[in-house]
Design an enzyme around this catalytic site. Structure first.
Site, PDB file in Angstrom:
ATOM      1  N   ASP A  15       0.817  -1.219   0.000  1.00  0.00           N
ATOM      2  CA  ASP A  15       0.000   0.000   0.000  1.00  0.00           C
ATOM      3  C   ASP A  15       0.852   1.271   0.000  1.00  0.00           C
ATOM      4  O   ASP A  15       0.470   2.291   0.572  1.00  0.00           O
ATOM      5  CB  ASP A  15      -0.965   0.028   1.207  1.00  0.00           C
ATOM      6  CG  ASP A  15      -1.783  -1.238   1.295  1.00  0.00           C
ATOM      7  OD1 ASP A  15      -2.253  -1.685   0.244  1.00  0.00           O
ATOM      8  OD2 ASP A  15      -1.933  -1.791   2.402  1.00  0.00           O
ATOM      9  N   GLU A  16       1.993   1.209  -0.650  1.00  0.00           N
ATOM     10  CA  GLU A  16       2.872   2.388  -0.707  1.00  0.00           C
ATOM     11  C   GLU A  16       2.433   3.369  -1.790  1.00  0.00           C
ATOM     12  O   GLU A  16       2.991   4.464  -1.902  1.00  0.00           O
ATOM     13  CB  GLU A  16       4.326   1.973  -0.994  1.00  0.00           C
ATOM     14  CG  GLU A  16       4.999   1.113   0.059  1.00  0.00           C
ATOM     15  CD  GLU A  16       4.797  -0.361  -0.205  1.00  0.00           C
ATOM     16  OE1 GLU A  16       4.005  -0.712  -1.118  1.00  0.00           O
ATOM     17  OE2 GLU A  16       5.410  -1.184   0.503  1.00  0.00           O
ATOM     18  N   LYS A  18       2.070   2.127  -5.160  1.00  0.00           N
ATOM     19  CA  LYS A  18       2.824   1.657  -6.339  1.00  0.00           C
ATOM     20  C   LYS A  18       2.073   1.916  -7.629  1.00  0.00           C
ATOM     21  O   LYS A  18       2.660   2.269  -8.645  1.00  0.00           O
ATOM     22  CB  LYS A  18       3.110   0.147  -6.220  1.00  0.00           C
ATOM     23  CG  LYS A  18       4.033  -0.202  -5.091  1.00  0.00           C
ATOM     24  CD  LYS A  18       4.257  -1.690  -5.004  1.00  0.00           C
ATOM     25  CE  LYS A  18       3.065  -2.453  -4.462  1.00  0.00           C
ATOM     26  NZ  LYS A  18       2.692  -2.140  -3.077  1.00  0.00           N
ATOM     27  N   HIS A  43      -4.485  -1.932  -6.434  1.00  0.00           N
ATOM     28  CA  HIS A  43      -3.800  -0.727  -6.896  1.00  0.00           C
ATOM     29  C   HIS A  43      -4.831   0.329  -7.255  1.00  0.00           C
ATOM     30  O   HIS A  43      -5.674   0.103  -8.112  1.00  0.00           O
ATOM     31  CB  HIS A  43      -2.942  -1.025  -8.137  1.00  0.00           C
ATOM     32  CG  HIS A  43      -1.708  -1.805  -7.817  1.00  0.00           C
ATOM     33  ND1 HIS A  43      -0.762  -2.111  -8.763  1.00  0.00           N
ATOM     34  CD2 HIS A  43      -1.261  -2.315  -6.661  1.00  0.00           C
ATOM     35  CE1 HIS A  43       0.207  -2.788  -8.187  1.00  0.00           C
ATOM     36  NE2 HIS A  43      -0.082  -2.930  -6.916  1.00  0.00           N
ATOM     37  N   GLN A 228       2.034  -6.019  -3.177  1.00  0.00           N
ATOM     38  CA  GLN A 228       2.363  -6.065  -1.736  1.00  0.00           C
ATOM     39  C   GLN A 228       3.686  -5.321  -1.485  1.00  0.00           C
ATOM     40  O   GLN A 228       3.961  -4.351  -2.172  1.00  0.00           O
ATOM     41  CB  GLN A 228       2.424  -7.509  -1.215  1.00  0.00           C
ATOM     42  CG  GLN A 228       1.078  -8.181  -1.100  1.00  0.00           C
ATOM     43  CD  GLN A 228       0.600  -8.776  -2.408  1.00  0.00           C
ATOM     44  OE1 GLN A 228       1.358  -9.437  -3.081  1.00  0.00           O
ATOM     45  NE2 GLN A 228      -0.634  -8.563  -2.768  1.00  0.00           N
ATOM     46  N   THR A 304      -8.532  -3.588  -0.999  1.00  0.00           N
ATOM     47  CA  THR A 304      -9.118  -4.905  -1.258  1.00  0.00           C
ATOM     48  C   THR A 304     -10.176  -5.260  -0.231  1.00  0.00           C
ATOM     49  O   THR A 304     -11.245  -5.756  -0.561  1.00  0.00           O
ATOM     50  CB  THR A 304      -8.003  -5.980  -1.270  1.00  0.00           C
ATOM     51  OG1 THR A 304      -7.070  -5.633  -2.286  1.00  0.00           O
ATOM     52  CG2 THR A 304      -8.557  -7.369  -1.549  1.00  0.00           C
ATOM     53  N   LEU A 336       3.715  12.487   0.420  1.00  0.00           N
ATOM     54  CA  LEU A 336       4.408  13.464   1.272  1.00  0.00           C
ATOM     55  C   LEU A 336       3.417  14.503   1.794  1.00  0.00           C
ATOM     56  O   LEU A 336       3.534  14.994   2.910  1.00  0.00           O
ATOM     57  CB  LEU A 336       5.537  14.139   0.471  1.00  0.00           C
ATOM     58  CG  LEU A 336       6.436  15.079   1.266  1.00  0.00           C
ATOM     59  CD1 LEU A 336       7.186  14.336   2.372  1.00  0.00           C
ATOM     60  CD2 LEU A 336       7.435  15.795   0.352  1.00  0.00           C
ATOM     61  N   GLY A 422       0.046  14.609  -3.832  1.00  0.00           N
ATOM     62  CA  GLY A 422      -1.413  14.698  -3.786  1.00  0.00           C
ATOM     63  C   GLY A 422      -2.008  13.487  -4.471  1.00  0.00           C
ATOM     64  O   GLY A 422      -1.292  12.691  -5.086  1.00  0.00           O
TER      65      GLY A 422
END
Ligand code: IMP
Length: 433
Positions: A15-16, A18, A43, A228, A304, A336, A422
């Site tokens: 959950d970065e 990607k 995603h 992941q 999910t 950020l 954003g």
């Protein structure tokens, strides 16, 4: 063109963001490959104000003319895949030439999902849940490695499908009935569904190894898109609180069919703070106001399962580990903007593992037991109050935000090449990327 072949991985617990970074990169690549995981991933990409959530399709499908490959390392839930394909515009007929599904990818069968949920419930009773997504991922990979799995190619071959399905049900039904006291899975019902899946999937089946090799030989840009994150990797994550696939960059060599020497660049996607869904150690988790504030501002709810994500400060010890096990060449720093407006910002610079006397360490212990005892040592950094979502150049950022990025670079020894400021696809600062 340099960096023709790139691998992109999540550097934390998934959950970065990607999907967003892939979406930016997809403008300059021709082929996008998913190489592990399944519909446990989610995603989210916001394009032109419309929100898309992909669980199985590579996010590159949003770009016309890109070839998207679902590699042999992925486990496919065909019903989920069909709904994602049906949702796309242009209509599926135009997608035929740009979606390739590896014949060797394994299929998540209905009994995998059932067994996932049942074994998770059994673990919960023993106070040791993993918090899986219930998408059948673990049981499907178990069958793959036990050499009884049903592969995508089998769906399109009714006799093979029938033989393999019977074999599987002979083994699974006693487990369902005797271990869990459930009704047995019905052969006819599953077989009929699987034949329908085969009809849907057949036009997309291909030899992904050939597709990938010819793209690289032809000088095309190829991006391997991880799902992941590193700390959920079955080998390198916080085992057993992990998923069942290889999320690290090396996973693309197996699940995407790529010789290691062909990777030009490994990109690590790092969120400006940390989140985790499911169980397992998370040293910087904040169960108080800060965690709540990050969750709210960052909309940290699972794409999910909808579960609220656990939130906390950025962990530089874990990031350092991620840099090492993936061989990160560059960082894409996301969200950020979520840190804007805080009174102060903390980052975990070291852990204390064995009480005060043992001293602090900067080495991530890849043992869940040790990590559960880690006490973070924080550095407090200045915050900024400005809304940064309109910033498009690094120099537009407030001083404290630039310093935060600089601190991450210095600590990890990896350049931050892209910064998300954003939620929209345009809210991105591209530095050296
Ligand atoms: P599974 O992959 O469903 O077996 O779940 C195993 C662990 O990985 C659980 O803690 C899940 O919450 C976590 N997990 C699986 N997929 C994702 C993801 O895409 N993002 C974040 N966590 C995930």
């Amino acid at each position: 063109m340099k960096n023709r072949v790139q691998a992109l991985v999540g550097a934390q617990w998934g959950d970065e963001g990607k999907g967003r970074v892939v979406d930016v990169l997809a403008r300059n690549v021709d082929v996008i490959v998913r190489y592990q995981g399944g519909a446990n991933a989610g995603h989210t990409v916001i394009a032109d104000g419309k929100k898309h959530v992909f669980h199985l399709l590579p996010s590159g499908m949003l770009y016309p003319n890109r070839v998207c490959i679902i590699g042999n390392g992925v486990v496919i839930d065909p019903a989920q895949l069909k709904s994602e394909v049906d949702d796309l515009s242009p209509p599926p007929s135009e997608i035929g030439s740009r979606l390739v599904i590896s014949r060797g990818a394994h299929i998540v069968m209905p009994y995998h999902k059932k067994l996932d949920v049942l074994s998770e419930a059994a673990r919960s009773k023993n106070s040791s849940p993993i918090g899986t997504t219930g998408r059948g991922i673990g049981p499907c990979y178990v069958d793959k490695f036990n050499r009884v799995g049903i592969r995508a190619e089998d769906l399109a071959s009714p006799t093979v499908l029938e033989r393999k399905l019977r074999l599987n049900l002979e083994e699974k039904n006693p487990i369902l009935e005797r271990v869990y006291g459930e009704a047995p899975a019905d052969f006819d019902e599953i077989y009929a569904t699987a034949v329908e899946w085969g009809e849907f999937i057949a036009p997309y089946l291909g030899d992904s190894t050939f597709e990938i090799d010819s793209a690289i030989r032809g000088g095309k840009g190829v991006l391997f898109e991880g799902a992941q994150g590193t700390l959920l990797d079955v080998d390198h994550g916080t085992y057993p609180f992990v998923t069942s696939s290889s999320c690290v960059s090396g996973g693309c060599c197996i699940g995407g069919a790529l010789g290691p020497g062909r990777i030009d660049r490994v990109i690590g996607v790092v969120k400006a703070y940390c989140t985790r869904v499911g169980e397992g150690p998370f040293p910087t988790e904040d169960r108080g106001d800060i965690g709540e504030r990050l969750r709210r501002s960052g909309a940290e709810y699972g794409a999910t399962t909808g579960r609220p994500r656990r939130c906390g400060w950025l962990d530089l010890v874990a990031l350092d580990y991620s840099v090492r096990v993936n061989g990160l060449d560059v960082i894409a720093l996301t969200k950020l903007d979520v840190l804007s407006g805080l009174d102060e910002i903390k980052v975990c610079a070291a852990y204390r593992l064995g009480g005060d006397a043992a001293g602090a360490t900067k080495i991530f212990p890849n043992s869940a037991e040790k990590l559960a005892r880690a006490i973070p040592e924080y550095r407090t950094l200045p915050s900024w109050k400005e809304d940064i979502s309109g910033c498009r150049r690094f120099d537009d950022l407030p001083r404290a935000a630039r310093d935060y990025v600089g601190f991450i670079e210095e600590s990890s020894s990896v350049k931050v090449g892209l910064i998300g400021v954003g939620p929209d696809r345009e809210d991105t600062i591209v530095r050296d990327f």
